[in-house]
Design a protein around this motif. Structure first.
Motif, mmCIF file in Angstrom:
data_model
loop_
_atom_site.group_PDB
_atom_site.id
_atom_site.type_symbol
_atom_site.label_atom_id
_atom_site.label_comp_id
_atom_site.label_asym_id
_atom_site.label_seq_id
_atom_site.Cartn_x
_atom_site.Cartn_y
_atom_site.Cartn_z
ATOM 1 N N LEU A 44 0.863 -1.166 0.000
ATOM 2 C CA LEU A 44 0.000 0.000 0.000
ATOM 3 C C LEU A 44 0.905 1.223 0.000
ATOM 4 N N ARG A 45 0.623 2.165 -0.895
ATOM 5 C CA ARG A 45 1.450 3.365 -0.992
ATOM 6 C C ARG A 45 0.659 4.577 -0.502
ATOM 7 N N TYR A 46 1.296 5.340 0.370
ATOM 8 C CA TYR A 46 0.704 6.555 0.915
ATOM 9 C C TYR A 46 1.635 7.726 0.600
ATOM 10 N N ARG A 47 1.068 8.852 0.235
ATOM 11 C CA ARG A 47 1.857 10.066 0.038
ATOM 12 C C ARG A 47 2.144 10.669 1.403
ATOM 13 N N VAL A 48 3.350 11.185 1.586
ATOM 14 C CA VAL A 48 3.737 11.742 2.883
ATOM 15 C C VAL A 48 4.427 13.091 2.717
ATOM 16 N N GLY A 49 4.375 13.866 3.779
ATOM 17 C CA GLY A 49 5.224 15.033 3.915
ATOM 18 C C GLY A 49 6.438 14.629 4.726
ATOM 19 N N VAL A 50 7.600 15.182 4.414
ATOM 20 C CA VAL A 50 8.849 14.775 5.063
ATOM 21 C C VAL A 50 9.558 15.994 5.637
ATOM 22 N N GLY A 51 10.713 15.746 6.271
ATOM 23 C CA GLY A 51 11.479 16.814 6.891
ATOM 24 C C GLY A 51 12.093 17.753 5.860
ATOM 25 N N ARG A 52 12.053 19.026 6.168
ATOM 26 C CA ARG A 52 12.688 19.996 5.284
ATOM 27 C C ARG A 52 14.201 19.875 5.407
ATOM 28 N N ALA A 53 14.918 20.568 4.530
ATOM 29 C CA ALA A 53 16.387 20.482 4.491
ATOM 30 C C ALA A 53 16.970 20.709 5.874
ATOM 31 N N GLY A 54 17.841 19.793 6.281
ATOM 32 C CA GLY A 54 18.488 19.900 7.578
ATOM 33 C C GLY A 54 17.769 19.170 8.689
ATOM 34 N N TYR A 55 16.555 18.649 8.401
ATOM 35 C CA TYR A 55 15.788 17.987 9.448
ATOM 36 C C TYR A 55 15.410 16.553 9.096
ATOM 37 N N SER A 56 15.904 16.071 7.984
ATOM 38 C CA SER A 56 15.552 14.714 7.574
ATOM 39 C C SER A 56 16.379 13.691 8.350
ATOM 40 N N ASN A 80 -2.705 18.668 10.480
ATOM 41 C CA ASN A 80 -3.755 19.676 10.352
ATOM 42 C C ASN A 80 -3.486 20.588 9.160
ATOM 43 N N LYS A 81 -2.467 20.240 8.360
ATOM 44 C CA LYS A 81 -2.121 21.006 7.168
ATOM 45 C C LYS A 81 -2.027 20.053 5.969
ATOM 46 N N PRO A 82 -3.177 19.620 5.431
ATOM 47 C CA PRO A 82 -3.141 18.644 4.339
ATOM 48 C C PRO A 82 -2.362 19.123 3.122
ATOM 49 N N GLY A 83 -2.255 20.429 2.934
ATOM 50 C CA GLY A 83 -1.489 20.945 1.802
ATOM 51 C C GLY A 83 -0.009 20.672 1.898
ATOM 52 N N SER A 84 0.476 20.287 3.094
ATOM 53 C CA SER A 84 1.898 19.997 3.271
ATOM 54 C C SER A 84 2.254 18.567 2.883
ATOM 55 N N VAL A 85 1.253 17.711 2.687
ATOM 56 C CA VAL A 85 1.518 16.336 2.271
ATOM 57 C C VAL A 85 2.080 16.352 0.853
ATOM 58 N N GLY A 86 3.192 15.632 0.666
ATOM 59 C CA GLY A 86 3.876 15.638 -0.624
ATOM 60 C C GLY A 86 4.963 16.690 -0.710
ATOM 61 N N THR A 87 5.235 17.380 0.407
ATOM 62 C CA THR A 87 6.271 18.412 0.431
ATOM 63 C C THR A 87 7.292 18.085 1.523
ATOM 64 N N ALA A 88 8.363 18.862 1.552
ATOM 65 C CA ALA A 88 9.371 18.775 2.618
ATOM 66 C C ALA A 88 9.184 19.991 3.506
ATOM 67 N N ALA A 89 8.398 19.828 4.565
ATOM 68 C CA ALA A 89 8.018 20.987 5.370
ATOM 69 C C ALA A 89 8.083 20.740 6.869
ATOM 70 N N ILE A 104 7.182 12.302 9.731
ATOM 71 C CA ILE A 104 6.500 11.897 8.509
ATOM 72 C C ILE A 104 5.010 12.120 8.703
ATOM 73 N N ARG A 105 4.414 12.946 7.836
ATOM 74 C CA ARG A 105 3.007 13.281 8.004
ATOM 75 C C ARG A 105 2.171 12.794 6.824
ATOM 76 N N LEU A 106 0.935 12.373 7.131
ATOM 77 C CA LEU A 106 -0.016 11.890 6.135
ATOM 78 C C LEU A 106 -1.329 12.637 6.312
ATOM 79 N N TYR A 107 -2.186 12.559 5.283
ATOM 80 C CA TYR A 107 -3.554 13.017 5.470
ATOM 81 C C TYR A 107 -4.156 12.274 6.663
ATOM 82 N N ASN A 108 -5.029 12.931 7.415
ATOM 83 C CA ASN A 108 -5.660 12.255 8.541
ATOM 84 C C ASN A 108 -6.376 10.983 8.105
ATOM 85 N N HIS A 109 -7.028 11.004 6.952
ATOM 86 C CA HIS A 109 -7.702 9.802 6.454
ATOM 87 C C HIS A 109 -6.710 8.655 6.259
#
Length: 216
Positions: free
Chosen positions: A99-111, A177-186, A191-196
């Motif tokens: 199963l593949r889920y899109r995630v938000g990851v750590g920004r530069a320096g925090y990964s 609580n920021k679904p727009g950040s999923v798929g970004t390095a923020a 590691i963040r996912l949509y709540n769903h």
């Protein structure tokens, strides 16, 4: 390691897979159709402790949607593999499927990369910023004893807590609580996912599951 997206996705009715059960993957647990009902997959969740609104699927890029994929790996069934470069999390199902889920990851320096274990899981967790986060943003000091659960909490609806050699490494796999950040390095490394999606993943993952975080 390679992956190929199948043309068909998962229907909303596909619920928890017994990863600790028999070794044969029953694809009947993952109903598929010519056109996936993503509106149902990301529909409102009024039964939650804090009811979650539906996501507008027209605003969810296709690559961000939860999907069953072909996935070749030597990792055992139940392992979470996170590719921070491509920003995907894979739950290994066996038989070259995941199963593949899109995630938000750590920004530069925090990964972070390496291997860990899921130590424990929490529904609607409290969020406590680390000392380093408070130093960078003193306004967070108000939450040094923790922010109560809720829709404004940065950990979202669920969280998986990671351990390295039995010690909390302060990295989490969680909702947002920021679904727009999923798929970004923020993020600050978590590691963040949509709540769903974190609710779906939470039901499938067992404590002590292996977690592999890689950059390539």
């Amino acid at each position: 390691m390679t992956w190929t997206v199948t043309r068909n996705g998962l229907l909303a009715g596909a619920l928890a897979l017994g990863l600790a059960g028999c070794n044969t993957l029953n694809l009947a647990d993952f109903p598929q159709a010519g056109v996936t009902d993503y509106a149902a997959l990301y529909s409102s969740l009024p039964e939650e402790q804090f009811p979650i609104n539906a996501l507008n699927v027209e605003r969810i890029p296709e690559q961000n949607r939860r999907v069953l994929v072909d996935y070749e790996t030597d990792e055992k069934r139940g392992t979470l593999v996170i590719n921070t470069k491509d920003k995907f999390l894979y739950l290994v199902l066996g038989q070259d499927k995941a199963l593949r889920y899109r995630v938000g990851v750590g920004r530069a320096g925090y990964s972070w990369s390496g291997r860990a274990k899921v130590g424990w899981k929490r529904e609607w967790p409290k969020w406590t910023p680390t000392k380093e986060m408070i130093q960078r943003r003193p306004v967070l000091r108000r939450y040094e004893d923790g922010m109560d659960p809720g829709l404004s909490n940065p950990l979202g609806a669920r969280a998986l807590y990671l351990l390295e050699n039995g010690i909390d490494n302060y990295y989490r796999i969680h909702g947002t609580n920021k679904p727009g950040s999923v798929g970004t390095a923020a993020s600050s490394g978590c590691i963040r996912l949509y709540n769903h999606d974190i609710i779906d993943l939470y039901e499938r993952v067992k404590p002590n599951a292996d977690v592999v975080v890689e950059h390539s």
